[in-house]
Motif scaffolding. Sequence first.
Motif, PDB file in Angstrom:
ATOM      1  N   ALA A  51       0.830  -1.200   0.000  1.00 40.15           N
ATOM      2  CA  ALA A  51       0.000   0.000   0.000  1.00 40.15           C
ATOM      3  C   ALA A  51       0.865   1.252   0.000  1.00 40.15           C
ATOM      4  O   ALA A  51       0.578   2.230  -0.696  1.00 40.15           O
ATOM      5  N   ARG A  52       1.933   1.226   0.769  1.00 37.24           N
ATOM      6  CA  ARG A  52       2.840   2.375   0.802  1.00 37.24           C
ATOM      7  C   ARG A  52       3.466   2.608  -0.578  1.00 37.24           C
ATOM      8  O   ARG A  52       3.588   3.745  -1.033  1.00 37.24           O
ATOM      9  N   ARG A  53       3.861   1.530  -1.239  1.00 44.27           N
ATOM     10  CA  ARG A  53       4.471   1.669  -2.563  1.00 44.27           C
ATOM     11  C   ARG A  53       3.472   2.207  -3.577  1.00 44.27           C
ATOM     12  O   ARG A  53       3.825   2.981  -4.468  1.00 44.27           O
ATOM     13  N   ALA A  54       2.208   1.802  -3.435  1.00 45.52           N
ATOM     14  CA  ALA A  54       1.177   2.265  -4.367  1.00 45.52           C
ATOM     15  C   ALA A  54       1.006   3.779  -4.304  1.00 45.52           C
ATOM     16  O   ALA A  54       0.718   4.428  -5.314  1.00 45.52           O
ATOM     17  N   LEU A  55       1.199   4.362  -3.115  1.00 46.76           N
ATOM     18  CA  LEU A  55       1.072   5.805  -2.983  1.00 46.76           C
ATOM     19  C   LEU A  55       2.137   6.545  -3.779  1.00 46.76           C
ATOM     20  O   LEU A  55       1.949   7.700  -4.164  1.00 46.76           O
ATOM     21  N   GLY A  56       3.262   5.893  -4.029  1.00 40.15           N
ATOM     22  CA  GLY A  56       4.353   6.546  -4.743  1.00 40.15           C
ATOM     23  C   GLY A  56       4.292   6.358  -6.245  1.00 40.15           C
ATOM     24  O   GLY A  56       5.185   6.814  -6.959  1.00 40.15           O
ATOM     25  N   THR A  57       3.267   5.691  -6.750  1.00 42.80           N
ATOM     26  CA  THR A  57       3.153   5.448  -8.188  1.00 42.80           C
ATOM     27  C   THR A  57       2.299   6.535  -8.847  1.00 42.80           C
ATOM     28  O   THR A  57       1.758   7.408  -8.184  1.00 42.80           O
ATOM     29  N   GLN A  58       2.190   6.440 -10.159  1.00 40.19           N
ATOM     30  CA  GLN A  58       1.399   7.407 -10.931  1.00 40.19           C
ATOM     31  C   GLN A  58       0.051   6.815 -11.340  1.00 40.19           C
ATOM     32  O   GLN A  58      -0.448   7.083 -12.426  1.00 40.19           O
ATOM     33  N   LEU A  59      -0.527   6.011 -10.504  1.00 39.99           N
ATOM     34  CA  LEU A  59      -1.827   5.426 -10.807  1.00 39.99           C
ATOM     35  C   LEU A  59      -2.904   6.508 -10.871  1.00 39.99           C
ATOM     36  O   LEU A  59      -2.823   7.518 -10.171  1.00 39.99           O
ATOM     37  N   PRO A  60      -3.930   6.311 -11.704  1.00 40.77           N
ATOM     38  CA  PRO A  60      -5.029   7.286 -11.776  1.00 40.77           C
ATOM     39  C   PRO A  60      -5.732   7.420 -10.425  1.00 40.77           C
ATOM     40  O   PRO A  60      -5.854   6.448  -9.678  1.00 40.77           O
TER      41      PRO A  60
END
Length: 301
Positions: free
Chosen positions: A80-89
């Motif tokens: 979840a922490r890594r997902a916050l650092g991505t460019q997902l919509p």
Amino acid sequence: MLVSGRRRLLTALLQAQKWPFQPSRDIRLVQFQAPHLVGPHFGLETGNGGGVINRNAFDSMLPKMMTQFLEQGEATLSVARRALGTQLPVLSRLEVTFLAPATWPDKVLCVGMNYVDHCKEQNMPVPMEPIIFSKFANSIVESYDEMVLPLESQDVDWEKGKHVKATDAMAHVAGFTMANDVSAHDWQMRHKGKQWLLGKTFDTFCPLGPALVTKDSVADPHNLKICCQVNGEVVQSSNTNQMVVKTEELTAWVSQFVTFYPGDVILTGTSPGVVVFRKSPVLLKKGDKVQCETEELGVVV
């Protein structure tokens, strides 16, 4: 409070492996639905009142429900922490329907008279130990959904509670969320036999959410401003520093009697201002807007 793993007695709690405490960007976990998605999904709120990142789009193998996430613990939290650092919509709040962060938990436990200022308004002594009651899971309704006023009651009242499932010292702690402990006081206090449980557990009498804020995202859970508004008027205002029994002690005490399962909820108390103790009682009626808010956690409507 939301529980992150099964624990039994205090000794087991103390011996259990703890979730690492890793200060980081706020983690606000949500369950949601959207017209273009099939079924419920698990996501991240980008901030208090912000949009939603579909965490399952980041990794389709991740759990889609909060309970499954809590069962897996730190491993999924790291993702979840890594997902916050991505460019997902980021989905806007208008595109999603928030679900309660805990749906059909094994138990919903509540604590009565756990705020010093609430005891004072009743002219009651502070309890020597926690006063525990419960709600059934059918009372849970997602934030922003309508609360149903039952035909069987003419005395429905708000009661704000902070849903905390987190303790720095306890391995089973996942995070904090918001709840409104709605009560039918005529059934609870005046009906034949004083039907305390029934007065607390009508369908939709536990609005919950919208996000589960992980414990490492809250600076001090025992020093947060809390308030409740009805139709824009502030009817309750206090601070979690008024809690008689703090989260750590409360969780340990309750664990003497029940087994905690992932997704279990504890409502840790209400502040002063509930209708039954007001000089000029104003009962809820159809169409009223009740908004409960806790600093750093968000708003449940």
